[in-house]
Design an enzyme around this catalytic site. Structure first.
Site, PDB file in Angstrom:
ATOM      1  N   SER A  19     -39.403   3.949   4.849  1.00  0.00           N
ATOM      2  CA  SER A  19     -40.391   3.797   3.476  1.00  0.00           C
ATOM      3  C   SER A  19     -41.295   2.803   2.499  1.00  0.00           C
ATOM      4  O   SER A  19     -41.398   1.772   2.494  1.00  0.00           O
ATOM      5  CB  SER A  19     -39.474   4.174   2.449  1.00  0.00           C
ATOM      6  OG  SER A  19     -39.917   4.284   0.663  1.00  0.00           O
ATOM      7  N   ARG A  20     -42.886   3.585   1.990  1.00  0.00           N
ATOM      8  CA  ARG A  20     -43.640   3.087   1.413  1.00  0.00           C
ATOM      9  C   ARG A  20     -43.550   2.494  -0.061  1.00  0.00           C
ATOM     10  O   ARG A  20     -43.990   2.239  -0.353  1.00  0.00           O
ATOM     11  CB  ARG A  20     -45.416   2.928   2.083  1.00  0.00           C
ATOM     12  CG  ARG A  20     -45.540   3.286   3.297  1.00  0.00           C
ATOM     13  CD  ARG A  20     -46.071   2.885   3.801  1.00  0.00           C
ATOM     14  NE  ARG A  20     -46.472   2.320   5.720  1.00  0.00           N
ATOM     15  CZ  ARG A  20     -46.991   1.478   6.210  1.00  0.00           C
ATOM     16  NH1 ARG A  20     -47.707   0.640   5.795  1.00  0.00           N
ATOM     17  NH2 ARG A  20     -47.216   1.704   7.565  1.00  0.00           N
ATOM     18  N   SER A  21     -42.429   3.709  -0.663  1.00  0.00           N
ATOM     19  CA  SER A  21     -43.007   3.225  -1.443  1.00  0.00           C
ATOM     20  C   SER A  21     -41.773   1.684  -2.783  1.00  0.00           C
ATOM     21  O   SER A  21     -42.561   1.726  -3.492  1.00  0.00           O
ATOM     22  CB  SER A  21     -41.185   4.423  -2.344  1.00  0.00           C
ATOM     23  OG  SER A  21     -41.936   5.874  -2.067  1.00  0.00           O
ATOM     24  N   LYS A  70     -33.859  15.466  -0.361  1.00  0.00           N
ATOM     25  CA  LYS A  70     -33.916  16.076  -1.054  1.00  0.00           C
ATOM     26  C   LYS A  70     -33.088  17.166  -1.605  1.00  0.00           C
ATOM     27  O   LYS A  70     -33.665  17.423  -2.822  1.00  0.00           O
ATOM     28  CB  LYS A  70     -35.974  16.211  -0.762  1.00  0.00           C
ATOM     29  CG  LYS A  70     -36.984  14.658  -0.361  1.00  0.00           C
ATOM     30  CD  LYS A  70     -37.778  14.933  -0.572  1.00  0.00           C
ATOM     31  CE  LYS A  70     -38.700  13.792  -0.239  1.00  0.00           C
ATOM     32  NZ  LYS A  70     -40.325  14.318  -0.048  1.00  0.00           N
ATOM     33  N   ASP A 107     -44.173  16.204  -5.810  1.00  0.00           N
ATOM     34  CA  ASP A 107     -44.499  15.684  -4.226  1.00  0.00           C
ATOM     35  C   ASP A 107     -45.746  16.483  -4.561  1.00  0.00           C
ATOM     36  O   ASP A 107     -47.073  16.800  -4.247  1.00  0.00           O
ATOM     37  CB  ASP A 107     -44.159  16.383  -3.147  1.00  0.00           C
ATOM     38  CG  ASP A 107     -43.072  15.308  -2.831  1.00  0.00           C
ATOM     39  OD1 ASP A 107     -43.300  14.030  -2.862  1.00  0.00           O
ATOM     40  OD2 ASP A 107     -42.400  15.363  -2.061  1.00  0.00           O
ATOM     41  N   GLY A 136     -40.206  21.740   4.395  1.00  0.00           N
ATOM     42  CA  GLY A 136     -40.368  20.666   2.930  1.00  0.00           C
ATOM     43  C   GLY A 136     -41.010  20.808   2.262  1.00  0.00           C
ATOM     44  O   GLY A 136     -41.330  20.727   1.049  1.00  0.00           O
TER      45      GLY A 136
HETATM   46  P1  ATR Z   1     -41.201  18.364   6.042  1.00  0.00           P
HETATM   47  O1  ATR Z   1     -40.284  18.256   5.176  1.00  0.00           O
HETATM   48  O2  ATR Z   1     -42.158  17.146   6.173  1.00  0.00           O
HETATM   49  O3  ATR Z   1     -41.558  19.456   5.531  1.00  0.00           O
HETATM   50  P2  ATR Z   1     -39.543  19.848   7.762  1.00  0.00           P
HETATM   51  O4  ATR Z   1     -38.682  20.382   6.708  1.00  0.00           O
HETATM   52  O5  ATR Z   1     -38.724  19.285   9.442  1.00  0.00           O
HETATM   53  O6  ATR Z   1     -40.499  18.372   7.662  1.00  0.00           O
HETATM   54  O7  ATR Z   1     -40.616  20.524   8.363  1.00  0.00           O
HETATM   55  C1  ATR Z   1     -41.642  20.443   9.803  1.00  0.00           C
HETATM   56  C2  ATR Z   1     -43.040  21.488  10.033  1.00  0.00           C
HETATM   57  O8  ATR Z   1     -43.486  21.191  11.169  1.00  0.00           O
HETATM   58  C3  ATR Z   1     -42.373  22.773  10.274  1.00  0.00           C
HETATM   59  O9  ATR Z   1     -43.651  23.469   9.943  1.00  0.00           O
HETATM   60  C4  ATR Z   1     -42.651  22.623  11.269  1.00  0.00           C
HETATM   61  O10 ATR Z   1     -42.667  24.040  12.290  1.00  0.00           O
HETATM   62  P3  ATR Z   1     -41.419  24.844  12.862  1.00  0.00           P
HETATM   63  O11 ATR Z   1     -40.595  25.883  10.995  1.00  0.00           O
HETATM   64  O12 ATR Z   1     -41.812  26.263  13.136  1.00  0.00           O
HETATM   65  O13 ATR Z   1     -40.114  24.418  12.769  1.00  0.00           O
HETATM   66  C5  ATR Z   1     -43.257  21.988  12.522  1.00  0.00           C
HETATM   67  N1  ATR Z   1     -43.651  21.584  13.040  1.00  0.00           N
HETATM   68  C6  ATR Z   1     -42.804  20.354  13.786  1.00  0.00           C
HETATM   69  N2  ATR Z   1     -42.875  19.722  15.014  1.00  0.00           N
HETATM   70  C7  ATR Z   1     -43.847  20.889  15.382  1.00  0.00           C
HETATM   71  C8  ATR Z   1     -44.406  21.318  16.775  1.00  0.00           C
HETATM   72  N3  ATR Z   1     -44.140  20.765  17.697  1.00  0.00           N
HETATM   73  N4  ATR Z   1     -45.732  22.535  17.070  1.00  0.00           N
HETATM   74  C9  ATR Z   1     -45.518  23.410  15.540  1.00  0.00           C
HETATM   75  N5  ATR Z   1     -44.746  23.239  14.260  1.00  0.00           N
HETATM   76  C10 ATR Z   1     -44.247  22.145  14.583  1.00  0.00           C
END
Ligand code: ATR
Length: 283
Positions: A19-21, A70, A107, A136
């Site tokens: 975390s950078r916070s 979260k 956010d 998220g």
């Molecule tokens: P965060 O809370 O940071 O948004 P997350 O909830 O895990 O993290 O969401 C990651 C996002 O990156 C999602 O939209 C995911 O797509 P999926 O819902 O289809 O899984 C996307 N993502 C991560 N890796 C991916 C990949 N290799 N190709 C396409 N989409 C990817």
């Protein structure tokens, strides 16, 4: 130097070492000479409920909440801000004087404030937005764009069920039209966009690059990424090569910290180049 009267806040995460916070809030505490501390709090998922219950007992002013807590933290709050409810997650907790926990989510605020600071002429109402991702981070970005007057939204995601669920959650409170697209369709939906946002982890250090043909974007479109390591992601580099305006993702992290800092320590902090350098500094 802190005294026995110091106000104490921190960040709850698991792991929390990335975390950078602490660096962000530590910079502001030092700059403003505040008698306060902001500490990393490594809280395992099975300990989250007990840790949250202990915050008022320990006299903490509040905490930030990061991965993976979260969404789970939201269910443990005594009260929620409207934006936390809409986003469905909590990233900032205020311990109130009566011991109750107020959950907020800054956010989306951080996302918008970053665009506003770096591109003062930008307005959410300028035109449709295309958001890559449906996780998220996308929830926070989309909610803030709709609240700020974005007239139409397209969600591009690999998992279409997840994108549909996000679109339905947003449609529960916003009349703005939301369409879904696959990655194959993405180059074609860029044509009408005033804003393109990456909220996926693609392009982050250690992740595959985000490989999207941007030539369909209007010359006036703004491209932004919530990934900030590297600061210039492959997406932003490609946009810049096409002559498009870009904004990197570091500012979202910095601006999302402002409301919590002000509530806990009583000073409205600023985001500037010195802060950016301090937060980016190695290690
Ligand atoms: P965060 O809370 O940071 O948004 P997350 O909830 O895990 O993290 O969401 C990651 C996002 O990156 C999602 O939209 C995911 O797509 P999926 O819902 O289809 O899984 C996307 N993502 C991560 N890796 C991916 C990949 N290799 N190709 C396409 N989409 C990817």
């Amino acid at each position: 130097m802190i005294t026995g009267k110091a106000r104490v806040a921190g960040v709850i995460g698991w792991p929390v070492g990335h975390s950078r916070s602490p660096r962000l809030h530590g910079f502001w505490l030092a700059r403003h000479g505040i008698d306060g501390a902001y500490v990393p709090l490594a809280v395992a998922p099975e300990a989250l409920e007990r840790a949250l219950a202990a915050l008022p007992a320990l006299g903490l002013a509040g905490v930030n909440v990061t991965v993976p807590h979260k969404e789970h933290a939201l269910a443990r709050m005594d009260a929620l801000t409207e934006r936390a409810r809409r986003i469905g997650a909590v990233n900032t907790i205020l311990c109130q004087s009566d011991g109750r926990l107020l959950g907020d989510n800054t956010d989306g605020f951080g996302f918008l404030e970053n665009l506003r600071q770096r591109r003062p002429d930008w307005r959410a109402g300028h035109g449709p937005a295309v958001v890559l991702g449906a996780g998220g981070a996308a929830r926070a970005v989309c909610a803030s764009l709709l609240e700020a007057g974005c007239p139409a939204l397209t969600l591009v995601n690999r998992d279409q069920g997840r994108a549909r669920a996000l679109a339905e959650a947003l449609a529960a409170w916003s009349p703005v039209p939301i369409t879904l697209a696959t990655w194959d369709e993405a180059p074609r939906v860029l044509g009408g966009a005033a804003l393109l946002v990456n909220t996926t982890s693609l392009g982050m250090v250690g992740q595959p690059p985000l490989d999207l043909d941007l030539r369909g974007l209007a010359p006036s479109a703004l491209v932004t990424d919530i990934v900030y390591a590297p600061l210039e992601t492959p997406l932003l580099a490609r946009a810049r090569a096409l002559g498009l305006a870009t904004v990197d993702g570091l500012g979202m992290l910095l601006h999302q910290g402002r409301p919590g800092f002000e509530a806990w320590f009583g000073v409205a902090p600023e985001v500037d180049d010195a802060l950016r350098a301090a937060v980016l500094a190695e290690p």
